[in-house]
Design a protein around this motif. Structure first.
Motif, PDB file in Angstrom:
ATOM      1  N   ARG A   1       0.861  -1.179   0.000  1.00 38.44           N
ATOM      2  CA  ARG A   1       0.000   0.000   0.000  1.00 38.44           C
ATOM      3  C   ARG A   1       0.897   1.229   0.000  1.00 38.44           C
ATOM      4  NH1 ARG A   1      -4.437  -2.579   4.291  1.00 38.44           N
ATOM      5  NH2 ARG A   1      -5.627  -3.678   2.672  1.00 38.44           N
ATOM      6  N   ALA A   2       0.741   2.066  -1.012  1.00 42.93           N
ATOM      7  CA  ALA A   2       1.654   3.185  -1.198  1.00 42.93           C
ATOM      8  C   ALA A   2       0.905   4.379  -1.781  1.00 42.93           C
ATOM      9  CB  ALA A   2       2.809   2.785  -2.120  1.00 42.93           C
ATOM     10  N   ALA A   3       1.549   5.538  -1.739  1.00 42.42           N
ATOM     11  CA  ALA A   3       0.968   6.766  -2.301  1.00 42.42           C
ATOM     12  C   ALA A   3       1.998   7.445  -3.193  1.00 42.42           C
ATOM     13  CB  ALA A   3       0.531   7.714  -1.188  1.00 42.42           C
ATOM     14  N   PHE A   4       1.513   8.072  -4.267  1.00 46.31           N
ATOM     15  CA  PHE A   4       2.378   8.873  -5.124  1.00 46.31           C
ATOM     16  C   PHE A   4       2.689  10.189  -4.409  1.00 46.31           C
ATOM     17  CE2 PHE A   4       0.273   5.932  -7.966  1.00 46.31           C
ATOM     18  CZ  PHE A   4       1.325   5.487  -8.756  1.00 46.31           C
ATOM     19  N   TYR A   5       3.969  10.535  -4.425  1.00 49.52           N
ATOM     20  CA  TYR A   5       4.471  11.650  -3.619  1.00 49.52           C
ATOM     21  C   TYR A   5       5.243  12.608  -4.519  1.00 49.52           C
ATOM     22  CZ  TYR A   5       7.256  14.020   0.027  1.00 49.52           C
ATOM     23  OH  TYR A   5       7.853  14.950   0.844  1.00 49.52           O
TER      24      TYR A   5
ATOM     25  N   TYR B   1      -6.305  24.487  -2.943  1.00 48.54           N
ATOM     26  CA  TYR B   1      -6.436  24.182  -1.523  1.00 48.54           C
ATOM     27  C   TYR B   1      -5.232  24.729  -0.743  1.00 48.54           C
ATOM     28  CZ  TYR B   1      -9.668  20.802  -3.595  1.00 48.54           C
ATOM     29  OH  TYR B   1     -10.671  20.212  -4.325  1.00 48.54           O
ATOM     30  N   THR B   2      -5.401  24.834   0.562  1.00 49.22           N
ATOM     31  CA  THR B   2      -4.325  25.294   1.453  1.00 49.22           C
ATOM     32  C   THR B   2      -3.937  24.163   2.401  1.00 49.22           C
ATOM     33  OG1 THR B   2      -5.171  27.562   1.413  1.00 49.22           O
ATOM     34  CG2 THR B   2      -3.647  26.979   3.193  1.00 49.22           C
ATOM     35  N   PRO B   3      -2.719  23.647   2.303  1.00 47.46           N
ATOM     36  CA  PRO B   3      -2.293  22.586   3.224  1.00 47.46           C
ATOM     37  C   PRO B   3      -2.395  23.047   4.680  1.00 47.46           C
ATOM     38  CG  PRO B   3      -0.703  22.856   1.447  1.00 47.46           C
ATOM     39  CD  PRO B   3      -1.656  24.010   1.356  1.00 47.46           C
ATOM     40  N   SER B   4      -2.783  22.132   5.560  1.00 50.20           N
ATOM     41  CA  SER B   4      -2.860  22.473   6.988  1.00 50.20           C
ATOM     42  C   SER B   4      -1.507  22.897   7.537  1.00 50.20           C
ATOM     43  CB  SER B   4      -3.395  21.276   7.783  1.00 50.20           C
ATOM     44  OG  SER B   4      -4.713  20.960   7.395  1.00 50.20           O
ATOM     45  N   ALA B   5      -0.427  22.369   6.950  1.00 49.70           N
ATOM     46  CA  ALA B   5       0.928  22.699   7.402  1.00 49.70           C
ATOM     47  C   ALA B   5       1.448  23.975   6.762  1.00 49.70           C
ATOM     48  CB  ALA B   5       1.875  21.548   7.094  1.00 49.70           C
ATOM     49  N   GLY B   6       0.615  24.653   5.956  1.00 50.73           N
ATOM     50  CA  GLY B   6       1.059  25.867   5.292  1.00 50.73           C
ATOM     51  C   GLY B   6       1.975  25.562   4.115  1.00 50.73           C
ATOM     52  N   LYS B   7       2.717  26.572   3.664  1.00 47.80           N
ATOM     53  CA  LYS B   7       3.622  26.392   2.524  1.00 47.80           C
ATOM     54  C   LYS B   7       4.930  25.774   3.018  1.00 47.80           C
ATOM     55  CE  LYS B   7       1.611  30.159  -0.181  1.00 47.80           C
ATOM     56  NZ  LYS B   7       1.851  31.432  -0.899  1.00 47.80           N
TER      57      LYS B   7
ATOM     58  N   ASP C   1       2.498  10.466   8.773  1.00 50.43           N
ATOM     59  CA  ASP C   1       1.148  10.658   8.266  1.00 50.43           C
ATOM     60  C   ASP C   1       0.746   9.487   7.370  1.00 50.43           C
ATOM     61  OD1 ASP C   1      -1.148  12.244   8.170  1.00 50.43           O
ATOM     62  OD2 ASP C   1      -0.547  13.212   6.302  1.00 50.43           O
ATOM     63  N   MET C   2       1.632   9.113   6.455  1.00 50.28           N
ATOM     64  CA  MET C   2       1.338   7.991   5.559  1.00 50.28           C
ATOM     65  C   MET C   2       1.275   6.674   6.325  1.00 50.28           C
ATOM     66  SD  MET C   2       3.275   8.950   1.950  1.00 50.28           S
ATOM     67  CE  MET C   2       4.697   9.856   2.551  1.00 50.28           C
ATOM     68  N   GLN C   3       2.137   6.518   7.316  1.00 53.26           N
ATOM     69  CA  GLN C   3       2.069   5.304   8.135  1.00 53.26           C
ATOM     70  C   GLN C   3       0.755   5.248   8.906  1.00 53.26           C
ATOM     71  OE1 GLN C   3       5.830   5.886  10.253  1.00 53.26           O
ATOM     72  NE2 GLN C   3       6.706   4.128   9.184  1.00 53.26           N
ATOM     73  N   TYR C   4       0.311   6.380   9.401  1.00 51.58           N
ATOM     74  CA  TYR C   4      -0.992   6.445  10.066  1.00 51.58           C
ATOM     75  C   TYR C   4      -2.091   5.987   9.112  1.00 51.58           C
ATOM     76  CZ  TYR C   4      -5.286   8.703  11.797  1.00 51.58           C
ATOM     77  OH  TYR C   4      -6.577   8.970  12.195  1.00 51.58           O
ATOM     78  N   GLY C   5      -1.967   6.337   7.835  1.00 49.28           N
ATOM     79  CA  GLY C   5      -2.945   5.924   6.834  1.00 49.28           C
ATOM     80  C   GLY C   5      -2.782   4.494   6.368  1.00 49.28           C
ATOM     81  N   GLY C   6      -1.892   3.730   6.982  1.00 53.51           N
ATOM     82  CA  GLY C   6      -1.749   2.318   6.632  1.00 53.51           C
ATOM     83  C   GLY C   6      -0.878   2.067   5.414  1.00 53.51           C
ATOM     84  N   LEU C   7      -0.038   3.032   5.049  1.00 53.90           N
ATOM     85  CA  LEU C   7       0.810   2.892   3.868  1.00 53.90           C
ATOM     86  C   LEU C   7       2.211   2.449   4.269  1.00 53.90           C
ATOM     87  CD1 LEU C   7      -0.242   6.159   1.979  1.00 53.90           C
ATOM     88  CD2 LEU C   7      -1.316   3.895   1.907  1.00 53.90           C
ATOM     89  N   GLN C   8       2.828   1.630   3.404  1.00 55.38           N
ATOM     90  CA  GLN C   8       4.178   1.150   3.669  1.00 55.38           C
ATOM     91  C   GLN C   8       5.237   1.899   2.864  1.00 55.38           C
ATOM     92  OE1 GLN C   8       1.747  -1.546   2.685  1.00 55.38           O
ATOM     93  NE2 GLN C   8       1.191  -1.107   4.804  1.00 55.38           N
ATOM     94  N   ALA C   9       4.808   2.615   1.815  1.00 51.69           N
ATOM     95  CA  ALA C   9       5.804   3.216   0.930  1.00 51.69           C
ATOM     96  C   ALA C   9       5.277   4.475   0.264  1.00 51.69           C
ATOM     97  CB  ALA C   9       6.228   2.204  -0.143  1.00 51.69           C
ATOM     98  N   GLY C  10       6.224   5.307  -0.172  1.00 49.72           N
ATOM     99  CA  GLY C  10       5.926   6.478  -0.986  1.00 49.72           C
ATOM    100  C   GLY C  10       6.603   6.322  -2.340  1.00 49.72           C
ATOM    101  N   ILE C  11       5.934   6.783  -3.400  1.00 49.83           N
ATOM    102  CA  ILE C  11       6.468   6.692  -4.760  1.00 49.83           C
ATOM    103  C   ILE C  11       6.762   8.126  -5.202  1.00 49.83           C
ATOM    104  CG2 ILE C  11       6.047   5.854  -7.107  1.00 49.83           C
ATOM    105  CD1 ILE C  11       3.780   4.083  -5.816  1.00 49.83           C
TER     106      ILE C  11
ATOM    107  N   ASN D   1       0.366  14.229  -2.152  1.00 47.26           N
ATOM    108  CA  ASN D   1       0.542  15.693  -2.058  1.00 47.26           C
ATOM    109  C   ASN D   1       0.749  16.356  -3.415  1.00 47.26           C
ATOM    110  OD1 ASN D   1       3.113  14.650  -2.466  1.00 47.26           O
ATOM    111  ND2 ASN D   1       4.117  16.196  -1.197  1.00 47.26           N
ATOM    112  N   GLU D   2      -0.010  15.976  -4.426  1.00 46.48           N
ATOM    113  CA  GLU D   2       0.044  16.702  -5.700  1.00 46.48           C
ATOM    114  C   GLU D   2      -0.964  17.841  -5.622  1.00 46.48           C
ATOM    115  OE1 GLU D   2      -0.078  18.248  -8.204  1.00 46.48           O
ATOM    116  OE2 GLU D   2       0.710  17.362 -10.011  1.00 46.48           O
ATOM    117  N   TRP D   3      -0.519  18.952  -5.025  1.00 47.95           N
ATOM    118  CA  TRP D   3      -1.432  20.063  -4.748  1.00 47.95           C
ATOM    119  C   TRP D   3      -1.852  20.789  -6.017  1.00 47.95           C
ATOM    120  CZ3 TRP D   3      -3.803  20.221  -0.335  1.00 47.95           C
ATOM    121  CH2 TRP D   3      -3.213  19.625   0.788  1.00 47.95           C
ATOM    122  N   GLY D   4      -0.989  20.820  -7.033  1.00 47.06           N
ATOM    123  CA  GLY D   4      -1.322  21.536  -8.252  1.00 47.06           C
ATOM    124  C   GLY D   4      -2.507  20.930  -8.993  1.00 47.06           C
ATOM    125  N   GLU D   5      -2.636  19.611  -8.957  1.00 41.78           N
ATOM    126  CA  GLU D   5      -3.758  18.934  -9.611  1.00 41.78           C
ATOM    127  C   GLU D   5      -4.913  18.673  -8.651  1.00 41.78           C
ATOM    128  OE1 GLU D   5      -2.157  15.478 -11.488  1.00 41.78           O
ATOM    129  OE2 GLU D   5      -1.308  16.616 -13.161  1.00 41.78           O
ATOM    130  N   GLY D   6      -4.716  19.027  -7.390  1.00 37.04           N
ATOM    131  CA  GLY D   6      -5.798  18.891  -6.421  1.00 37.04           C
ATOM    132  C   GLY D   6      -6.154  17.459  -6.088  1.00 37.04           C
TER     133      GLY D   6
END
Length: 658
Positions: free
Chosen positions: A398-402, A417-423, A438-448, A622-627
C-alpha cells in the motif's frame, strides 16, 4: 542460514566439529544478545546472562534430540536464564535504601540502560524512539515477552518459537501478546505526555514525588491521568502500530567486551563440543568460569587493551573473537580492514520473506488517464552501485504517489487548496518525518516519489526521504516520469537504472523478492514498444519494474514484473493494481473535474483494500497543483491532525489488513 544448512551445522557441532560450533556461536550471538538485553534492560547483567546462555549451548548441544529445533531450543534456554536472573534479583537483599528490584538503581548512569543503548547505537527518532523508551515502563513479564515479540515482527523468530520460549500454548501466547501490546501503547502515551512541551499542568501535579525512574506504580498513576486528560489526549490516535515501527529496527551489535569475555571463558575452538581431553577440560572449565568471566575480561581489556589469557582450555580464543567480530561487522553493515585469519562471515538468523504475486491475472479493462506534468530535460551521472542489506516488503504493498516539489510549487498558480501545514518545505527533516508518519498512520508502507532524472530537484531530495524513511521504518521508490513525455532509449534507461543504484541499494528503498522496485509513468499512447525497451534495459540490472498500463498491455511479448494505473478515479486492474483518488481540481481550472466526496472516497478505499491487488495505491499524497492530495488541508482538517482522507485510510486499511 537456511533451515537445511542450520540443521547440517548443528549436526556437525554435535559430532564435535569445532568450526561448526564457532559458526553457531557467531550466527546466534546477536539474536540472543538482543533478546536478553531487551528482557533485562541492564547491559552489565545482559553480558553475564548471555555468556551463561552461550556456554550452556556449548555444553548441551550434543544432547539436543532434534537438530531442526535448535533455534527454538536456544531461545528457550535464553528465557529460562532471564527468568532465573529475575528470581535472583528479586531475592537480593535491600541495603541502605537501594532497591534490589530496581534495575535503574544498579546503574552508575540510570539513563545508560539497554533502551538508551538501542536509541544511541541505532539512531532512533520520532515514534520509534518513543516506542523504545516506552519499554522501560513495562513489567518484567511483559518485557520478557516483548523481547521475543520484537524478534518475531522482525522475522527472526516464529510465533511457535515465541510460545515455546514462554511455555505457553499458541492461543494463550496470542492473548498475552495482545495484552502486552496494549500496555506498550499506554506506555507510549505516557512517554509522549512526559515529553510534551508545554507539559500538562495536571501531569506535573501527578508527578509530585516521582524520582524519575519508571515503575509499575507510577505507570498506573500516569496511565489513569493520560486516559482521562483532554490535553494529554488519551492513547494518541496517530500511534503507528508498534509492529511496523519495530519490524525494521536493526539488532544492536554485540559489544567487543562481551566477545572478549566469551573468549576468556574458553568459548572457542576446542572448548565444549570438541572431543578428547582438551574438549572435556574446556567444557568443565567454562562451566566453572560462570559469571565472573565477563568482569575478568573487562578488567583485562581495560588494563592491557587485549584478551586476558590464563584459562588452559582456550586453544583459539583470539581467533574466535576475530571471527565473531568479523561476523558481527558483516551482519550489521560495519566496514573496516579485514582481520587476518578471520573466518568467512556467516549470515545471521534474520531473514525476510516476500509473498509471491497472484498467478492468475484475468484480462482487465484499462482506462489510461494522462496527467499534465512539466518535463525537464535529463542529465545523467552514472554512479557505481553500493551494496547494502535490504528488507523485502511482502505483497500487497500500500503506497501513495508523492511529489517533492515544495515549497517552489506553492508559488504562482499554487493550488485550489491550502495545506494544513502551510507552505512547507520538503527540505526540512521534520516535515518529511511528519509526512512519513502521516502515511504510516494511513496504513501505507511506501511512498512513490516523482523523479525526473539525475541532478534534478527531485533527485537531490531523495537522500533526505531515504534517510528519514530508514529511521521510521518506511520505504521509498521513484516514479520515472520521463517515459510519458518521450521514448527514452534502452541505453538512456539503463544509465538511469545504474545511476539510481546508489539509492536503490539502500535499506529504505522498496524491495520485493530482493529486487528494488521502480514505477514508470506513461502516456495514453504508449504501447508494447515501451515494455520491450524496459525489458531490454533491465537485463542484468535486476529491478522490479512496474509500468503504467495502456490499451492491450497484456498482449505484449515482453512483460514487466508489475503493472499499475494512475488516474483520478477508482480503478482496478485485476491481479495488478487498485487505485483511488480523492478528486481532481487543477490549479488553473474554475471547477473540479472530479469533485471531492468523503463517502465515495471511503467506499473506494474499501474496494481497494479488499481487491487483493498486489499494489494498492493512492493518487496522490501531495500533488497540490492537480488537487489530488490526501495530505491534510484546511478544507478537510480533522481532530486527529491527519485530515479526513488520511483518517478514512487509517480506518479502512486497519479494518482490512494486508
Amino acid at each position: 542460514m537456511t533451515e537445511n544448512s542450520q540443521t547440517a551445522v548443528v549436526r556437525a557441532a554435535q559430532r564435535g566439529d569445532q568450526h561448526a560450533l564457532d559458526v553457531l556461536v557467531a550466527d546466534y550471538l546477536p539474536l540472543i544478545y538482543n533478546i536478553v538485553g531487551r528482557a533485562l534492560g541492564v547491559p552489565a547483567d545482559t553480558d553475564d546472562v548471555v555468556q551463561e546462555i552461550m556456554l550452556q549451548m556449548i555444553r548441551d548441544v550434543r544432547k539436543l534430540r532434534d537438530p531442526e529445533a535448535f533455534r527454538s531450543w536456544l531461545v528457550a534456554i535464553a528465557m529460562r536464564e532471564v527468568r532465573r536472573h529475575w528470581r535472583l534479583r528479586r531475592s537480593a537483599p535491600v541495603t541502605d535504601g537501594i532497591d534490589g528490584l530496581d534495575e535503574a538503581s544498579q546503574l552508575a548512569d540510570p539513563g545508560a540502560d539497554f533502551v538508551d543503548l538501542t536509541i544511541t547505537v541505532l539512531g532512533l527518532s520520532g515514534q520509534r524512539r518513543e516506542a523504545a523508551e516506552a519499554t522501560r515502563w513495562l513489567d518484567a513479564d511483559d518485557r520478557q515477552l516483548l523481547s521475543l515479540w520484537w524478534m518475531e515482527v522482525a522475522g527472526r523468530l516464529t510465533r511457535s518459537e515465541l510460545a515455546a520460549a514462554m511455555k505457553l500454548p499458541l492461543p494463550q501466547a496470542a492473548v498475552r501478546v495482545q495484552r502486552m501490546k496494549a500496555q506498550l501503547d499506554v506506555a507510549r502515551a505516557i512517554v509522549r505526555a512526559l515529553r510534551a512541551v508545554p507539559r500538562c499542568p495536571e501531569t506535573d501535579r501527578v508527578l509530585r514525588g516521582w524520582d524519575g525512574r519508571p515503575t509499575g506504580l507510577w505507570r498506573k498513576r500516569l496511565a489513569r491521568h493520560v486516559r482521562t486528560c483532554e490535553m494529554c489526549g488519551g492513547v494518541p490516535v496517530d500511534l503507528v502500530p508498534a509492529e511496523r515501527l519495530l519490524a525494521d529496527v536493526a539488532l544492536v551489535s554485540v559489544p567487543p567486551v562481551l566477545l572478549l569475555g566469551l573468549a576468556a571463558s574458553g568459548l572457542g575452538a576446542g572448548a565444549g563440543a570438541g572431543g578428547g581431553a582438551a574438549g572435556g577440560a574446556g567444557a568443565h572449565t567454562v562451566a566453572a568460569a560462570g559469571r565472573g568471566a565477563v568482569s575478568t575480561a573487562r578488567r583485562a581489556a581495560w588494563k592491557t587493551g587485549g584478551v586476558s589469557v590464563g584459562k588452559g582450555a582456550v586453544l583459539s580464543s583470539v581467533a574466535l573473537v576475530t571471527a565473531t567480530a568479523a561476523t558481527a561487522a558483516y551482519a550489521f553493515g560495519l566496514t573496516g580492514p579485514a582481520h587476518a585469519g578471520a573466518a568467512a562471515p556467516v549470515a545471521t538468523a534474520a531473514r525476510t520473506v516476500a509473498a509471491a504475486p497472484s498467478a492468475t491475472r484475468p484480462a482487465p479493462t484499462p482506462t489510461p488517464s494522462p496527467s499534465a506534468k512539466p518535463s525537464p530535460s535529463p542529465s545523467h551521472k552514472p554512479a557505481a552501485p553500493k551494496p547494502a542489506a535490504v528488507d523485502n516488503t511482502a505483497l500487497p504493498v500500500r503506497a501513495a504517489f508523492y511529489y517533492p516539489w515544495y515549497p517552489e510549487n506553492f508559488s504562482g498558480a499554487g493550488s485550489q487548496y491550502t495545506p494544513s501545514a502551510g507552505k512547507y518545505s520538503v527540505d526540512v527533516p521534520a516535515t518529511v518525518d511528519r509526512q512519513i508518519e502521516d502515511m504510516q498512520y494511513g496504513g501505507l508502507q511506501a511512498g512513490i516519489s516523482s523523479w525526473w532524472g539525475a541532478g534534478k530537484r527531485e533527485d537531490k531530495r531523495l537522500p533526505l526521504l531515504l534517510s528519514e524513511g530508514a529511521k521510521l521504518g518506511f520505504s521509498w521508490t521513484v516514479y520515472y516520469e520521463q517515459e510519458a513525455y518521450g521514448d527514452p532509449s534502452v541505453t538512456a534507461i539503463r544509465s538511469d537504472l545504474q545511476y539510481l543504484r546508489k539509492y536503490s541499494a539502500q535499506k529504505a528503498w522498496l524491495h520485493i523478492d530482493g529486487k528494488p522496485v521502480i514505477f514508470v509513468y506513461a502516456s495514453g499512447t504508449d504501447g508494447c514498444g515501451m515494455a520491450t525497451r524496459w525489458a531490454q534495459a533491465n537485463q542484468g540490472e535486476g529491478y522490479y519494474v512496474v509500468l503504467k498500463v495502456f490499451g492491450g498491455y497484456l498482449g505484449c511479448a515482453d512483460q514487466p514484473q508489475g503493472w499499475h494505473q494512475y488516474a483520478d478515479v477508482l480503478d482496478v486492474q485485476k491481479g495488478y493494481s487498485a487505485i483511488l483518488s480523492p478528486g481532481f481540481w487543477k490549479n488553473d481550472a474554475k471547477t473540479p473535474a472530479v469533485p471531492r466526496d468523503l463517502a465515495r472516497f471511503r467506499n473506494d478505499a474499501t474496494t481497494v483494500a479488499t481487491s487483493g491487488a498486489p499494489f494498492q495505491l493512492v493518487v496522490t499524497y501531495n500533488e497540490w497543483g492537480e488537487g489530488t492530495a490526501v495530505e491534510s488541508a484546511t478544507a478537510w482538517s480533522s481532530a486527529s491532525g491527519h485530515g479526513a482522507y488520511m483518517d478514512i485510510l487509517h480506518q479502512v486499511f486497519a479494518a482490512h489488513p494486508r
